[in-house]
Design an enzyme around this catalytic site. Structure first.
Site, PDB file in Angstrom:
ATOM      1  N   HIS A  35      -3.175  -5.933   2.380  1.00  0.00           N
ATOM      2  CA  HIS A  35      -2.276  -6.951   2.932  1.00  0.00           C
ATOM      3  C   HIS A  35      -2.987  -8.297   3.130  1.00  0.00           C
ATOM      4  O   HIS A  35      -2.454  -9.199   3.768  1.00  0.00           O
ATOM      5  CB  HIS A  35      -1.699  -6.494   4.278  1.00  0.00           C
ATOM      6  CG  HIS A  35      -0.787  -5.322   4.143  1.00  0.00           C
ATOM      7  ND1 HIS A  35      -0.265  -4.659   5.221  1.00  0.00           N
ATOM      8  CD2 HIS A  35      -0.291  -4.698   3.054  1.00  0.00           C
ATOM      9  CE1 HIS A  35       0.498  -3.667   4.811  1.00  0.00           C
ATOM     10  NE2 HIS A  35       0.489  -3.665   3.490  1.00  0.00           N
ATOM     11  N   ASP A  76      -3.954   0.880  11.496  1.00  0.00           N
ATOM     12  CA  ASP A  76      -3.527   1.557  10.273  1.00  0.00           C
ATOM     13  C   ASP A  76      -4.669   1.353   9.284  1.00  0.00           C
ATOM     14  O   ASP A  76      -4.881   0.244   8.782  1.00  0.00           O
ATOM     15  CB  ASP A  76      -2.227   0.966   9.713  1.00  0.00           C
ATOM     16  CG  ASP A  76      -1.809   1.670   8.420  1.00  0.00           C
ATOM     17  OD1 ASP A  76      -2.542   2.584   7.986  1.00  0.00           O
ATOM     18  OD2 ASP A  76      -0.766   1.308   7.855  1.00  0.00           O
ATOM     19  N   SER A 120       9.274   2.441  10.919  1.00  0.00           N
ATOM     20  CA  SER A 120       8.411   1.341  10.477  1.00  0.00           C
ATOM     21  C   SER A 120       9.043   0.441   9.424  1.00  0.00           C
ATOM     22  O   SER A 120       9.808   0.899   8.568  1.00  0.00           O
ATOM     23  CB  SER A 120       7.119   1.936   9.904  1.00  0.00           C
ATOM     24  OG  SER A 120       6.346   0.961   9.238  1.00  0.00           O
ATOM     25  N   HIS A 121       8.653  -0.819   9.497  1.00  0.00           N
ATOM     26  CA  HIS A 121       8.924  -1.804   8.449  1.00  0.00           C
ATOM     27  C   HIS A 121       8.034  -1.539   7.232  1.00  0.00           C
ATOM     28  O   HIS A 121       7.195  -0.643   7.252  1.00  0.00           O
ATOM     29  CB  HIS A 121       8.646  -3.213   8.984  1.00  0.00           C
ATOM     30  CG  HIS A 121       7.195  -3.466   9.310  1.00  0.00           C
ATOM     31  ND1 HIS A 121       6.701  -4.707   9.638  1.00  0.00           N
ATOM     32  CD2 HIS A 121       6.110  -2.633   9.378  1.00  0.00           C
ATOM     33  CE1 HIS A 121       5.403  -4.639   9.866  1.00  0.00           C
ATOM     34  NE2 HIS A 121       5.023  -3.409   9.720  1.00  0.00           N
ATOM     35  N   ARG A 122       8.182  -2.343   6.174  1.00  0.00           N
ATOM     36  CA  ARG A 122       7.236  -2.388   5.058  1.00  0.00           C
ATOM     37  C   ARG A 122       6.566  -3.755   5.078  1.00  0.00           C
ATOM     38  O   ARG A 122       7.027  -4.677   5.749  1.00  0.00           O
ATOM     39  CB  ARG A 122       7.947  -2.202   3.703  1.00  0.00           C
ATOM     40  CG  ARG A 122       8.769  -0.948   3.532  1.00  0.00           C
ATOM     41  CD  ARG A 122       8.009   0.336   3.698  1.00  0.00           C
ATOM     42  NE  ARG A 122       6.775   0.481   2.971  1.00  0.00           N
ATOM     43  CZ  ARG A 122       6.537   1.374   2.018  1.00  0.00           C
ATOM     44  NH1 ARG A 122       7.496   2.190   1.641  1.00  0.00           N
ATOM     45  NH2 ARG A 122       5.344   1.488   1.451  1.00  0.00           N
ATOM     46  N   SER A 123       5.511  -3.898   4.279  1.00  0.00           N
ATOM     47  CA  SER A 123       4.835  -5.202   4.275  1.00  0.00           C
ATOM     48  C   SER A 123       5.712  -6.282   3.643  1.00  0.00           C
ATOM     49  O   SER A 123       5.661  -7.444   4.044  1.00  0.00           O
ATOM     50  CB  SER A 123       3.481  -5.100   3.582  1.00  0.00           C
ATOM     51  OG  SER A 123       3.594  -4.440   2.352  1.00  0.00           O
ATOM     52  N   GLU A 147      -4.697  -2.704   9.056  1.00  0.00           N
ATOM     53  CA  GLU A 147      -3.922  -3.270  10.169  1.00  0.00           C
ATOM     54  C   GLU A 147      -4.584  -2.982  11.508  1.00  0.00           C
ATOM     55  O   GLU A 147      -4.869  -1.831  11.826  1.00  0.00           O
ATOM     56  CB  GLU A 147      -2.507  -2.671  10.183  1.00  0.00           C
ATOM     57  CG  GLU A 147      -1.722  -3.012   8.937  1.00  0.00           C
ATOM     58  CD  GLU A 147      -0.403  -2.250   8.846  1.00  0.00           C
ATOM     59  OE1 GLU A 147       0.164  -1.907   9.894  1.00  0.00           O
ATOM     60  OE2 GLU A 147       0.034  -1.994   7.712  1.00  0.00           O
ATOM     61  N   LYS A 169       7.162   0.215  14.470  1.00  0.00           N
ATOM     62  CA  LYS A 169       6.082  -0.618  13.922  1.00  0.00           C
ATOM     63  C   LYS A 169       6.740  -1.682  13.069  1.00  0.00           C
ATOM     64  O   LYS A 169       7.293  -1.381  12.010  1.00  0.00           O
ATOM     65  CB  LYS A 169       5.161   0.272  13.094  1.00  0.00           C
ATOM     66  CG  LYS A 169       3.960  -0.429  12.518  1.00  0.00           C
ATOM     67  CD  LYS A 169       3.165   0.573  11.680  1.00  0.00           C
ATOM     68  CE  LYS A 169       2.163  -0.129  10.825  1.00  0.00           C
ATOM     69  NZ  LYS A 169       1.766   0.661   9.672  1.00  0.00           N
ATOM     70  N   ASP A 189       1.189   8.324   7.222  1.00  0.00           N
ATOM     71  CA  ASP A 189       2.160   7.458   6.535  1.00  0.00           C
ATOM     72  C   ASP A 189       2.129   7.819   5.052  1.00  0.00           C
ATOM     73  O   ASP A 189       2.996   8.556   4.565  1.00  0.00           O
ATOM     74  CB  ASP A 189       1.785   5.990   6.788  1.00  0.00           C
ATOM     75  CG  ASP A 189       2.565   5.010   5.925  1.00  0.00           C
ATOM     76  OD1 ASP A 189       3.617   5.391   5.388  1.00  0.00           O
ATOM     77  OD2 ASP A 189       2.123   3.847   5.775  1.00  0.00           O
ATOM     78  N   GLU A 195      -3.457   5.387  12.165  1.00  0.00           N
ATOM     79  CA  GLU A 195      -2.617   5.797  11.025  1.00  0.00           C
ATOM     80  C   GLU A 195      -3.482   5.930   9.766  1.00  0.00           C
ATOM     81  O   GLU A 195      -4.383   5.110   9.544  1.00  0.00           O
ATOM     82  CB  GLU A 195      -1.546   4.706  10.843  1.00  0.00           C
ATOM     83  CG  GLU A 195      -0.546   4.955   9.738  1.00  0.00           C
ATOM     84  CD  GLU A 195       0.480   3.796   9.680  1.00  0.00           C
ATOM     85  OE1 GLU A 195       0.830   3.223  10.743  1.00  0.00           O
ATOM     86  OE2 GLU A 195       0.905   3.457   8.563  1.00  0.00           O
ATOM     87  N   SER A 222       0.874  -1.179   0.000  1.00  0.00           N
ATOM     88  CA  SER A 222       0.000   0.000   0.000  1.00  0.00           C
ATOM     89  C   SER A 222       0.907   1.223   0.000  1.00  0.00           C
ATOM     90  O   SER A 222       1.059   1.912   0.992  1.00  0.00           O
ATOM     91  CB  SER A 222      -0.898  -0.007   1.242  1.00  0.00           C
ATOM     92  OG  SER A 222      -0.127   0.032   2.425  1.00  0.00           O
ATOM     93  N   GLU A 239       2.074  -9.318   6.882  1.00  0.00           N
ATOM     94  CA  GLU A 239       2.914  -8.958   8.031  1.00  0.00           C
ATOM     95  C   GLU A 239       2.704  -9.889   9.222  1.00  0.00           C
ATOM     96  O   GLU A 239       3.065  -9.561  10.343  1.00  0.00           O
ATOM     97  CB  GLU A 239       2.614  -7.513   8.439  1.00  0.00           C
ATOM     98  CG  GLU A 239       2.924  -6.538   7.314  1.00  0.00           C
ATOM     99  CD  GLU A 239       2.647  -5.090   7.678  1.00  0.00           C
ATOM    100  OE1 GLU A 239       2.143  -4.829   8.790  1.00  0.00           O
ATOM    101  OE2 GLU A 239       2.942  -4.232   6.852  1.00  0.00           O
ATOM    102  N   LYS A 259       9.717   5.617   7.142  1.00  0.00           N
ATOM    103  CA  LYS A 259      10.178   4.459   6.362  1.00  0.00           C
ATOM    104  C   LYS A 259      11.290   4.936   5.448  1.00  0.00           C
ATOM    105  O   LYS A 259      11.023   5.658   4.469  1.00  0.00           O
ATOM    106  CB  LYS A 259       9.035   3.905   5.511  1.00  0.00           C
ATOM    107  CG  LYS A 259       7.859   3.324   6.286  1.00  0.00           C
ATOM    108  CD  LYS A 259       6.689   3.064   5.336  1.00  0.00           C
ATOM    109  CE  LYS A 259       5.556   2.295   6.000  1.00  0.00           C
ATOM    110  NZ  LYS A 259       4.319   2.337   5.188  1.00  0.00           N
TER     111      LYS A 259
END
Ligand code: 2PG
Ligand code: MG
Length: 415
Positions: free
Chosen positions: A147, A236, A360-363, A157, A384, A308, A281, A42, A200, A333
């Site tokens: 996701h 999110d 934050s991570h990514r998916s 999320e 995150k 985000d 988010e 996303s 995730e 990110k």
């Protein structure tokens, strides 16, 4: 200068979705840094471009030599200079020539090589010796939207944050306890639940948004009571994914409901009040600074309204958001903006203006653990990065190690 770069290697590796991504090694005469780039599903439309047109293969065939010929001989610790050179090699505004994923992997690998050259862990090299705060893990429990598959909730999320945990070990195990409890609660609502998980590691339940919200809150209460500290829910919404610009409505397909901007403000405010949400988010489309501002004005005292896709780690967009009072938190990110220098610029601006930065991570992830160090070095109060799954626990377990290594660690201040 201990960190002169002797070699740069770029390779194609797998990410957690089975897609190709880049991993970069930077070798100095007495150090070594390795970093890999993640990918989003996303993605915000104003993020830098991840890869050049020919994808990862083009990075390997055309770009690796260009980068290594410029970087060899530079000092890995001169991160700003390295990032500037990367941008010059690229020559576009959105890093589309060599790819923001390429630049971010080089930038992070250089920082890691510099840290090792000075015999320091990355968080310490970047953040200095006064850094003591451990970020709270914002863990992903249930997945919907981009996701997950069809029949899942529209909200992307369902997150939790164990705001009462005393240390990182307590915090990450509280999150997985909730994850386990939710499997039981989903199965009660849907006896055919197969235990399927999203990108995730959150469960993909075949239930409505409201049902998911209910059991998320229930799990937080139950597990919080059992463990003896407060665990709060968050979301999110990734609302750009279900915003229909022609209709001017948010289309909740799973619930069969459409909401205009005013309805969306009321709906999200109601969710925050009803479920005591600590964090929301992207409650609006990525271009709707006004909707964000309206909600933030109403709930900022009790909830973190986080941008985000709205900010895409871009300091100019954040500056605009600060003027508009659009949010009180921002997702960070590094691959949305392409270099560590630009990432830091945005973090600094956020902190100067009381906007909470959340690394934050990514998916789509790899087992790269760099963001754990960045979250500590930047003094981000939350990180995150999921709750389970090899590519997620790579970061969480690294934070446990960092906490153990620090002399007087303490959990970050969330308020
Ligand atoms: O929307 C998000 O915040 C992220 C990570 O959770 O997803 P993606 O990497 O797909 O953009
Ligand atoms: Mg998001």
């Amino acid at each position: 200068m201990d960190s002169v770069i002797e070699d740069v290697r770029v390779r194609k590796i797998l990410d957690s979705r089975g897609n190709p991504t880049v991993e970069v090694d930077i070798i100095t005469w007495n150090g070594f840094g390795r970093a890999a780039a993640p990918s989003g599903a996303s993605t915000g439309s104003r993020e830098v471009v991840s890869f050049p047109e020919g994808g990862v293969s083009q990075v390997i065939t055309d770009v690796e030599d260009l980068i290594s010929s410029e970087l060899i001989g530079m000092a890995a610790e001169d991160i700003e200079d390295i990032d500037e050179v990367l941008k010059e090699i690229d020559g576009t505004d959105n890093l589309s020539a060599i790819g923001g994923n390429t630049t971010v992997a080089v930038s992070m690998a250089a920082a890691k090589a510099a840290a090792m050259s000075y015999n320091l862990p990355l968080y310490n090299f970047l953040g200095g010796n006064f850094i003591k705060e451990i970020p709270y893990p914002l863990g992903n429990m249930m997945n919907g939207g981009a996701h997950a598959g069809s029949n899942a909730p529209d909200i992307q999320e369902f997150l939790v944050v164990p705001i009462g945990a005393n240390d990182m070990v307590e915090a990450v195990f509280a999150n997985v306890e909730i994850h386990k409890r939710l499997k039981e609660l989903i199965t009660k609502k849907d006896p055919n639940f197969t235990g399927g998980k999203g990108d995730e590691g959150g469960w993909i339940p075949n239930i409505t948004n409201d049902q998911a919200l209910e059991i998320q809150a229930q799990a937080c209460e139950e597990v919080g009571d059992e463990l003896g500290f407060i665990i709060k829910p968050g979301l999110d919404m990734a609302s750009s994914e279900f915003w229909n610009s022609e209709e001017g409505k948010y289309v909740y397909g799973q619930d069969g409901i459409k909401r205009d901007i005013g309805d969306q403000v009321d709906y999200v405010k109601d969710l925050i009040d009803t479920y005591h949400m600590f964090y929301v988010e992207d409650p609006f489309d990525e271009r709707d600074f006004e909707g964000f501002a309206e909600l933030t004005a109403k709930v900022a005292k009790k909830c973190h309204i986080c941008g985000d896709d709205l900010f895409v780690t871009n300091s100019e967009l954040l500056a605009y958001g600060i003027e508009e009072k659009a949010a009180n938190a921002i997702i960070i990110k590094p691959n949305q903006i392409g270099t560590l220098t630009d990432t830091y610029e945005t973090v600094k601006l956020a902190k100067e203006n009381d906007i909470m930065p959340i690394v934050s991570h990514r998916s789509g992830e790899t087992c790269d653990e760099t963001i754990a160090h960045l979250a500590v070095a930047f003094g981000a109060p939350m990180i995150k990065t999921g709750a389970i799954g090899g590519e997620r626990i790579a970061k969480l377990n690294e934070l446990i190690r960092i906490e153990e290594e620090m002399s007087n660690p303490r959990m970050a201040n969330l308020f």
